[in-house]
Scaffold this motif. Sequence first.
Motif, PDB file in Angstrom:
ATOM      1  N   ARG A 163      23.064  70.204  44.065  1.00 41.96           N
ATOM      2  CA  ARG A 163      22.799  71.175  42.997  1.00 41.96           C
ATOM      3  C   ARG A 163      21.672  72.131  43.403  1.00 41.96           C
ATOM      4  NH1 ARG A 163      23.149  66.286  39.950  1.00 41.96           N
ATOM      5  NH2 ARG A 163      20.868  66.206  39.898  1.00 41.96           N
ATOM      6  N   PRO A 164      21.626  73.318  42.757  1.00 46.33           N
ATOM      7  CA  PRO A 164      20.524  74.244  43.029  1.00 46.33           C
ATOM      8  C   PRO A 164      19.211  73.689  42.497  1.00 46.33           C
ATOM      9  CG  PRO A 164      21.886  75.037  41.206  1.00 46.33           C
ATOM     10  CD  PRO A 164      22.590  73.841  41.785  1.00 46.33           C
ATOM     11  N   PRO A 165      18.082  74.224  42.970  1.00 43.85           N
ATOM     12  CA  PRO A 165      17.959  75.373  43.886  1.00 43.85           C
ATOM     13  C   PRO A 165      18.309  74.985  45.323  1.00 43.85           C
ATOM     14  CG  PRO A 165      15.794  74.463  43.406  1.00 43.85           C
ATOM     15  CD  PRO A 165      16.758  73.718  42.526  1.00 43.85           C
ATOM     16  N   TYR A 166      18.934  75.919  46.040  1.00 41.45           N
ATOM     17  CA  TYR A 166      19.400  75.643  47.388  1.00 41.45           C
ATOM     18  C   TYR A 166      18.309  75.967  48.401  1.00 41.45           C
ATOM     19  CZ  TYR A 166      23.876  74.929  45.172  1.00 41.45           C
ATOM     20  OH  TYR A 166      24.882  74.432  44.371  1.00 41.45           O
ATOM     21  N   THR A 167      17.336  75.085  48.443  1.00 38.19           N
ATOM     22  CA  THR A 167      16.252  75.215  49.412  1.00 38.19           C
ATOM     23  C   THR A 167      16.726  74.721  50.774  1.00 38.19           C
ATOM     24  OG1 THR A 167      15.421  72.996  48.936  1.00 38.19           O
ATOM     25  CG2 THR A 167      14.564  74.818  47.585  1.00 38.19           C
ATOM     26  N   ASP A 168      15.958  75.059  51.809  1.00 38.03           N
ATOM     27  CA  ASP A 168      16.304  74.580  53.146  1.00 38.03           C
ATOM     28  C   ASP A 168      16.369  73.059  53.179  1.00 38.03           C
ATOM     29  OD1 ASP A 168      16.281  77.223  53.833  1.00 38.03           O
ATOM     30  OD2 ASP A 168      14.608  77.098  55.254  1.00 38.03           O
ATOM     31  N   MET A 169      15.425  72.417  52.518  1.00 33.53           N
ATOM     32  CA  MET A 169      15.380  70.957  52.513  1.00 33.53           C
ATOM     33  C   MET A 169      16.625  70.367  51.866  1.00 33.53           C
ATOM     34  SD  MET A 169      12.557  68.428  50.761  1.00 33.53           S
ATOM     35  CE  MET A 169      13.170  68.825  49.115  1.00 33.53           C
ATOM     36  N   ARG A 170      17.028  70.902  50.724  1.00 38.38           N
ATOM     37  CA  ARG A 170      18.203  70.375  50.032  1.00 38.38           C
ATOM     38  C   ARG A 170      19.482  70.611  50.830  1.00 38.38           C
ATOM     39  NH1 ARG A 170      18.350  70.468  43.549  1.00 38.38           N
ATOM     40  NH2 ARG A 170      16.399  69.343  43.175  1.00 38.38           N
ATOM     41  N   ASP A 192      33.468  72.277  49.727  1.00 35.60           N
ATOM     42  CA  ASP A 192      33.961  73.539  49.170  1.00 35.60           C
ATOM     43  C   ASP A 192      33.024  74.058  48.088  1.00 35.60           C
ATOM     44  OD1 ASP A 192      36.262  75.499  48.893  1.00 35.60           O
ATOM     45  OD2 ASP A 192      36.211  74.690  46.859  1.00 35.60           O
ATOM     46  N   LYS A 193      32.566  73.171  47.226  1.00 37.96           N
ATOM     47  CA  LYS A 193      31.642  73.548  46.163  1.00 37.96           C
ATOM     48  C   LYS A 193      30.337  74.106  46.745  1.00 37.96           C
ATOM     49  CE  LYS A 193      28.363  71.298  43.133  1.00 37.96           C
ATOM     50  NZ  LYS A 193      27.832  70.005  42.689  1.00 37.96           N
ATOM     51  N   LEU A 194      29.776  73.401  47.725  1.00 38.80           N
ATOM     52  CA  LEU A 194      28.527  73.843  48.339  1.00 38.80           C
ATOM     53  C   LEU A 194      28.709  75.152  49.086  1.00 38.80           C
ATOM     54  CD1 LEU A 194      27.269  70.385  49.628  1.00 38.80           C
ATOM     55  CD2 LEU A 194      26.060  71.853  48.009  1.00 38.80           C
ATOM     56  N   LEU A 195      29.843  75.282  49.751  1.00 38.31           N
ATOM     57  CA  LEU A 195      30.097  76.503  50.515  1.00 38.31           C
ATOM     58  C   LEU A 195      30.130  77.724  49.603  1.00 38.31           C
ATOM     59  CD1 LEU A 195      32.835  76.593  53.302  1.00 38.31           C
ATOM     60  CD2 LEU A 195      32.124  78.622  52.076  1.00 38.31           C
ATOM     61  N   HIS A 196      30.832  77.617  48.500  1.00 40.02           N
ATOM     62  CA  HIS A 196      30.917  78.752  47.576  1.00 40.02           C
ATOM     63  C   HIS A 196      29.566  79.044  46.925  1.00 40.02           C
ATOM     64  CE1 HIS A 196      35.302  78.138  47.909  1.00 40.02           C
ATOM     65  NE2 HIS A 196      35.370  79.400  47.552  1.00 40.02           N
ATOM     66  N   ALA A 197      28.819  77.994  46.613  1.00 42.93           N
ATOM     67  CA  ALA A 197      27.506  78.200  46.001  1.00 42.93           C
ATOM     68  C   ALA A 197      26.559  78.906  46.961  1.00 42.93           C
ATOM     69  CB  ALA A 197      26.916  76.861  45.574  1.00 42.93           C
ATOM     70  N   VAL A 198      26.568  78.476  48.219  1.00 43.51           N
ATOM     71  CA  VAL A 198      25.688  79.084  49.221  1.00 43.51           C
ATOM     72  C   VAL A 198      26.116  80.518  49.509  1.00 43.51           C
ATOM     73  CG1 VAL A 198      25.030  78.958  51.659  1.00 43.51           C
ATOM     74  CG2 VAL A 198      24.981  76.901  50.253  1.00 43.51           C
ATOM     75  N   ALA A 199      27.414  80.772  49.569  1.00 39.86           N
ATOM     76  CA  ALA A 199      27.909  82.122  49.849  1.00 39.86           C
ATOM     77  C   ALA A 199      27.501  83.105  48.759  1.00 39.86           C
ATOM     78  CB  ALA A 199      29.431  82.096  49.983  1.00 39.86           C
ATOM     79  N   ALA A 200      27.395  82.605  47.531  1.00 40.21           N
ATOM     80  CA  ALA A 200      27.062  83.479  46.404  1.00 40.21           C
ATOM     81  C   ALA A 200      25.569  83.658  46.197  1.00 40.21           C
ATOM     82  CB  ALA A 200      27.694  82.926  45.121  1.00 40.21           C
ATOM     83  N   GLU A 201      24.757  82.895  46.906  1.00 34.64           N
ATOM     84  CA  GLU A 201      23.312  82.922  46.727  1.00 34.64           C
ATOM     85  C   GLU A 201      22.672  83.798  47.805  1.00 34.64           C
ATOM     86  OE1 GLU A 201      20.176  83.005  45.187  1.00 34.64           O
ATOM     87  OE2 GLU A 201      21.266  81.386  44.154  1.00 34.64           O
ATOM     88  N   SER A 202      22.235  84.980  47.428  1.00 41.18           N
ATOM     89  CA  SER A 202      21.723  85.948  48.404  1.00 41.18           C
ATOM     90  C   SER A 202      20.434  85.497  49.078  1.00 41.18           C
ATOM     91  CB  SER A 202      21.493  87.308  47.732  1.00 41.18           C
ATOM     92  OG  SER A 202      20.561  87.190  46.669  1.00 41.18           O
ATOM     93  N   SER A 203      19.699  84.591  48.438  1.00 42.31           N
ATOM     94  CA  SER A 203      18.426  84.153  49.005  1.00 42.31           C
ATOM     95  C   SER A 203      18.585  83.099  50.088  1.00 42.31           C
ATOM     96  CB  SER A 203      17.522  83.601  47.899  1.00 42.31           C
ATOM     97  OG  SER A 203      18.110  82.452  47.308  1.00 42.31           O
ATOM     98  N   VAL A 204      19.790  82.558  50.239  1.00 39.14           N
ATOM     99  CA  VAL A 204      20.024  81.510  51.237  1.00 39.14           C
ATOM    100  C   VAL A 204      20.295  82.157  52.598  1.00 39.14           C
ATOM    101  CG1 VAL A 204      21.542  79.615  51.923  1.00 39.14           C
ATOM    102  CG2 VAL A 204      20.906  79.898  49.520  1.00 39.14           C
ATOM    103  N   ALA A 205      19.617  81.654  53.619  1.00 38.24           N
ATOM    104  CA  ALA A 205      19.759  82.212  54.969  1.00 38.24           C
ATOM    105  C   ALA A 205      21.176  82.024  55.496  1.00 38.24           C
ATOM    106  CB  ALA A 205      18.755  81.551  55.911  1.00 38.24           C
ATOM    107  N   LEU A 206      21.586  82.939  56.363  1.00 33.99           N
ATOM    108  CA  LEU A 206      22.938  82.919  56.917  1.00 33.99           C
ATOM    109  C   LEU A 206      23.243  81.612  57.637  1.00 33.99           C
ATOM    110  CD1 LEU A 206      25.614  84.338  57.609  1.00 33.99           C
ATOM    111  CD2 LEU A 206      24.448  85.424  59.547  1.00 33.99           C
TER     112      LEU A 206
END
Length: 442
Positions: free
Chosen positions: A170-177, A212-226
């Motif tokens: 779950r968010p927030p999608y920090t580097d650690m998480r 799949d859930k994590l992939l879509h969440a990360v793709a939609a979160e602009s603050s998450v590094a590529l």
Amino acid sequence: MVGKLNSWPKFFALHSTCKPLLLLAGLLLAASPVWAGKYAYGEAFVRVGQSWSDGGPMQDPLQSEPQATQDDGHYRRQVSELEGEGGPYADALAEPLTGLGRHYRQQGDMEQALLHYRRALHVVRVNDGLYSERQMPILRELLNAYRVNGEMKTLDNRYDYYFRLYGSGRPPYTDMRLRGSLAYLRWQREAIRLKIDADETQRLLALYQLNDKLLHAVAAESSVALQWYRNMVLSQIRNLYLLEDRLAPTDQNSGMASASPVLADEWNQQDFNTKRMELIQRGSLAQGVGLLQALIERTAAAGERTELARLYLELGDWYQWHAKDHQAGEQYRQVVQLLSDENQGDLLQQWLGQPMELPDNGAFWQFYPNRADDHPVVISVRYDVSERGRAKNLQADVTDPAHEGPASRIKRKLARIRFRPRWVNGTAESVSQVQRDYQLID
């Protein structure tokens, strides 16, 4: 998704009406079957010395393996002093207890290592609570200790707790998480390869859905590094390799069999899971292509040309493994062009200078710690590899008659797998008299 990944949600059991099942049936009828000749290289045999990071002890990419810097007497004195000052749950006890666990693990005394790691975790929980981040480095070492000790069921349960510590996806999608989530996904693939479950369908389906859930969440979160989006995509690609191999097409799932239930009361949960897996499998080639192409677009926009070349290589391998030679060739030409433009001839030679067994990502390879002292039979094989990536004219060098059987098995397996062909001047070429040493795993 919270808790055990292999604990299937109750949604379908509570909402199993005819309508969604009929829709699923229609989708299965419409889906196109994938090519059935793929082979899981790395599962039953492997080239000697070849390994991948997708199987084996977990390593934190930002930290090296910690070493026990003192002998056990030093740590025991610290423990005794701290217990005298603050009792058996003194907050500062966690560090010397972890040091003792590390010392004994590196000495090979796993019983003492596990004892001290577990006590260190308990001390942290008492002082900081059940979900303290201070547990994480201790827990990582404990997980590897369970692995070395062969306690795979316990290791599986501990990974569920590890995942909860990292936010359960779950968010927030920090580097650690995200780092914790990727480690958890990696373990689930390993649990499937280790055959921990009597029936792996539920775990594999849940793994795919969580990724799949994590992939879509990360793709939609602009603050998450590529890099995290990239890692999630490549994780899902490995899942798709596994899914295709574990659910081989049959006469019944090449279309909806006439005996397949279509009414809700004729279905059970296993039926639904299996049919859903079949549906995912039928679209897996296209899905893998779509995931990698979207990742390629983002990487190109970021100007990461060497990484872009690596992703074209990954896409080429995905096509090649599915016997899509023409499409694979288009991707490999992109690799040649990009690396040539960047004057990276050494990397080009490493990737495309010689045939490579596919898949080259460890999706099927498994590290077995308890086999470290074994003496596997090594078979040296000579063969040609065509420009289409198939091994021919296989000959094994066998001096011991007892090795004739393993040699025949390895030759049969080599004849089935797909290779990434050698590329020279932008063209795939055949290679004669490739000689490599292999060993059986099963």
